[in-house]
Design a protein around this motif. Structure first.
Motif, PDB file in Angstrom:
ATOM      1  N   LEU A 218      14.196  88.426  75.845  1.00  0.00           N
ATOM      2  CA  LEU A 218      14.613  88.535  77.243  1.00  0.00           C
ATOM      3  C   LEU A 218      14.466  87.198  77.961  1.00  0.00           C
ATOM      4  O   LEU A 218      15.347  86.796  78.732  1.00  0.00           O
ATOM      5  N   GLU A 219      13.375  86.481  77.685  1.00  0.00           N
ATOM      6  CA  GLU A 219      13.183  85.170  78.305  1.00  0.00           C
ATOM      7  C   GLU A 219      14.311  84.215  77.936  1.00  0.00           C
ATOM      8  O   GLU A 219      14.776  83.432  78.772  1.00  0.00           O
ATOM      9  N   MET A 220      14.732  84.267  76.683  1.00  0.00           N
ATOM     10  CA  MET A 220      15.823  83.395  76.256  1.00  0.00           C
ATOM     11  C   MET A 220      17.123  83.763  76.958  1.00  0.00           C
ATOM     12  O   MET A 220      17.851  82.888  77.461  1.00  0.00           O
ATOM     13  N   LEU A 221      17.410  85.044  77.033  1.00  0.00           N
ATOM     14  CA  LEU A 221      18.652  85.482  77.655  1.00  0.00           C
ATOM     15  C   LEU A 221      18.676  85.180  79.153  1.00  0.00           C
ATOM     16  O   LEU A 221      19.739  84.935  79.732  1.00  0.00           O
ATOM     17  N   GLU A 222      17.508  85.197  79.770  1.00  0.00           N
ATOM     18  CA  GLU A 222      17.430  84.894  81.203  1.00  0.00           C
ATOM     19  C   GLU A 222      17.858  83.461  81.510  1.00  0.00           C
ATOM     20  O   GLU A 222      18.297  83.167  82.626  1.00  0.00           O
ATOM     21  N   GLN A 223      17.718  82.558  80.542  1.00  0.00           N
ATOM     22  CA  GLN A 223      18.158  81.173  80.763  1.00  0.00           C
ATOM     23  C   GLN A 223      19.643  81.132  81.127  1.00  0.00           C
ATOM     24  O   GLN A 223      20.080  80.275  81.894  1.00  0.00           O
ATOM     25  N   PHE A 224      20.397  82.068  80.582  1.00  0.00           N
ATOM     26  CA  PHE A 224      21.838  82.116  80.846  1.00  0.00           C
ATOM     27  C   PHE A 224      22.163  83.025  82.024  1.00  0.00           C
ATOM     28  O   PHE A 224      22.978  82.678  82.877  1.00  0.00           O
ATOM     29  N   ALA A 225      21.521  84.173  82.078  1.00  0.00           N
ATOM     30  CA  ALA A 225      21.830  85.143  83.126  1.00  0.00           C
ATOM     31  C   ALA A 225      21.556  84.590  84.518  1.00  0.00           C
ATOM     32  O   ALA A 225      22.340  84.793  85.446  1.00  0.00           O
ATOM     33  N   THR A 226      20.436  83.881  84.680  1.00  0.00           N
ATOM     34  CA  THR A 226      20.075  83.377  86.001  1.00  0.00           C
ATOM     35  C   THR A 226      20.954  82.220  86.452  1.00  0.00           C
ATOM     36  O   THR A 226      20.883  81.807  87.615  1.00  0.00           O
ATOM     37  N   ASP A 258      29.867  71.521  82.442  1.00  0.00           N
ATOM     38  CA  ASP A 258      29.727  72.430  83.572  1.00  0.00           C
ATOM     39  C   ASP A 258      28.260  72.454  83.979  1.00  0.00           C
ATOM     40  O   ASP A 258      27.378  72.610  83.125  1.00  0.00           O
ATOM     41  N   GLU A 259      27.987  72.323  85.262  1.00  0.00           N
ATOM     42  CA  GLU A 259      26.607  72.247  85.734  1.00  0.00           C
ATOM     43  C   GLU A 259      25.794  73.475  85.310  1.00  0.00           C
ATOM     44  O   GLU A 259      24.629  73.352  84.919  1.00  0.00           O
ATOM     45  N   ARG A 260      26.382  74.652  85.378  1.00  0.00           N
ATOM     46  CA  ARG A 260      25.637  75.874  85.046  1.00  0.00           C
ATOM     47  C   ARG A 260      25.266  75.910  83.570  1.00  0.00           C
ATOM     48  O   ARG A 260      24.165  76.341  83.205  1.00  0.00           O
ATOM     49  N   VAL A 261      26.181  75.434  82.711  1.00  0.00           N
ATOM     50  CA  VAL A 261      25.911  75.429  81.268  1.00  0.00           C
ATOM     51  C   VAL A 261      24.867  74.371  80.943  1.00  0.00           C
ATOM     52  O   VAL A 261      23.916  74.624  80.183  1.00  0.00           O
ATOM     53  N   ALA A 262      25.003  73.191  81.524  1.00  0.00           N
ATOM     54  CA  ALA A 262      24.040  72.113  81.280  1.00  0.00           C
ATOM     55  C   ALA A 262      22.642  72.529  81.726  1.00  0.00           C
ATOM     56  O   ALA A 262      21.648  72.297  81.020  1.00  0.00           O
ATOM     57  N   ASP A 263      22.551  73.168  82.893  1.00  0.00           N
ATOM     58  CA  ASP A 263      21.254  73.594  83.410  1.00  0.00           C
ATOM     59  C   ASP A 263      20.648  74.672  82.512  1.00  0.00           C
ATOM     60  O   ASP A 263      19.440  74.687  82.253  1.00  0.00           O
ATOM     61  N   ALA A 264      21.487  75.570  82.007  1.00  0.00           N
ATOM     62  CA  ALA A 264      20.999  76.614  81.104  1.00  0.00           C
ATOM     63  C   ALA A 264      20.480  76.017  79.800  1.00  0.00           C
ATOM     64  O   ALA A 264      19.457  76.453  79.265  1.00  0.00           O
ATOM     65  N   LEU A 265      21.160  75.003  79.300  1.00  0.00           N
ATOM     66  CA  LEU A 265      20.719  74.358  78.067  1.00  0.00           C
ATOM     67  C   LEU A 265      19.404  73.612  78.269  1.00  0.00           C
ATOM     68  O   LEU A 265      18.557  73.575  77.364  1.00  0.00           O
ATOM     69  N   LEU A 266      19.226  73.024  79.451  1.00  0.00           N
ATOM     70  CA  LEU A 266      17.944  72.378  79.746  1.00  0.00           C
ATOM     71  C   LEU A 266      16.816  73.406  79.736  1.00  0.00           C
ATOM     72  O   LEU A 266      15.740  73.167  79.186  1.00  0.00           O
TER      73      LEU A 266
END
Length: 312
Positions: A218-226, A258-266
């Motif tokens: 769930l913690e991993m998936l939250e990186q993308f969902a949020t 894309d800012e959202r993708v880059a931030d999620a990867l960070l």
């Protein structure tokens, strides 16, 4: 001219022999037209061609709409370093049943077929050839070719058009259990610069959980969902170093720029002990990625400017 005599930057590897669905996917690559196409026996060999510099790129199957992810491809991408997906291609999949000339459907007791093809035709085979046996083949075309090399099987599951390459009779057409089946292929090269965004992009990664404590997935998936990043694919594969340890193959809607993708990867990099970036590349279906305004680039940039203002 022999295949080895061609320059590596003019050679593309694919699962052969000629006539496979993989070859059909490679035929969609504009840059590959007029170049040397090198048929190989498996995914590992295709990717090793790229790593060793024998080929500029390799076309490999990564996902099927019926069977899901191709485990051999997923495992190879996770373990072979310095690879980058540079494009994806979709090929509709259907099959015919072929046999040596003079064979009838009533004569068939053993069928040669690639395991994935067999899985996509087993309902038809069970209905029309009850009690038949199955011999796995390395490819759909190899299954047909094997009929002319030995008599271990009476028939083979093969791609349409196979009789252009081999002297075989077609016993039945459109034997696929799902007429809408599609296989997704990716073109894999050595690590190259990420192409510009198109607005219709996909980003592929592989990530591991830090441990097996409750809630880690769930913690991993939250990186993308949020961050409003949609996942179009997530599958698990065993890492192999211990029972219960898995890596996750993930496709994200969007581009690393894309800012959202880059931030999620960070966020993912801070969380996961091992993240493999496989590439950002144009989607095969060319569908534009829809993102709400609060997850658009401007929202991330404004938030960053706001924070910078607080610190000045």
């Amino acid at each position: 001219m022999p295949a080895d005599a061609h320059a590596p930057d003019e050679t593309y590897s694919y699962l052969g022999p000629a006539g496979t669905f993989t070859e059909a996917a490679l035929a969609q690559v504009t840059a590959a037209q007029g170049k040397n196409w090198r048929p190989v026996n498996n995914v590992g060999e295709a990717l090793n061609d790229v790593v060793a510099g024998r080929s500029i790129a390799a076309m490999i199957a990564i996902e099927n709409s019926i069977e899901g992810g191709v485990s051999a491809t997923q495992d190879a991408l996770a373990t072979i370093p310095d690879l980058r997906i540079v494009g994806e291609y979709l090929v509709p999949v259907n099959f015919v049943l072929v046999a040596r000339p003079g064979t009838t459907l009533a004569d068939v007791s053993i069928v040669n077929a690639h395991p994935v093809a067999y899985g996509q035709t087993h309902l038809w085979l069970d209905k029309n050839l009850p009690g038949h046996g199955h011999i796995p083949a390395s490819s759909n075309v190899a299954a047909a070719a094997n009929l002319l090399l030995h008599d271990h099987a009476n028939a083979a599951v093969a791609p349409p058009g196979i009789t252009k390459h081999y002297d075989l009779d077609v016993l039945a057409t459109e034997i696929g259990d799902n007429p809408n089946a599609v296989t997704r292929f990716v073109l894999v090269s050595r690590t190259v610069a990420v192409p510009d965004r198109t607005g219709s992009d996909k980003t592929s990664i592989i990530a591991e959980l830090p441990d097996d404590k409750a809630g880690r997935l769930l913690e991993m998936l939250e990186q993308f969902a949020t961050r409003g990043v949609n996942m179009s694919l997530i599958e698990s594969r065993p890492i192999g170093d211990a029972l219960g340890r898995y890596r996750f193959i993930i496709d994200l809607d969007g581009h690393i720029h894309d800012e959202r993708v880059a931030d999620a990867l960070l966020g993912l990099k801070r969380f996961s002990p091992n993240v493999i970036f496989l590439g950002s590349y144009p989607r095969a279906d060319k569908l534009a990625i829809e993102v709400s305004t609060r997850y658009g680039d401007d929202s991330f940039l404004e938030a960053r400017e706001w924070l910078n203002g607080l610190m000045n």
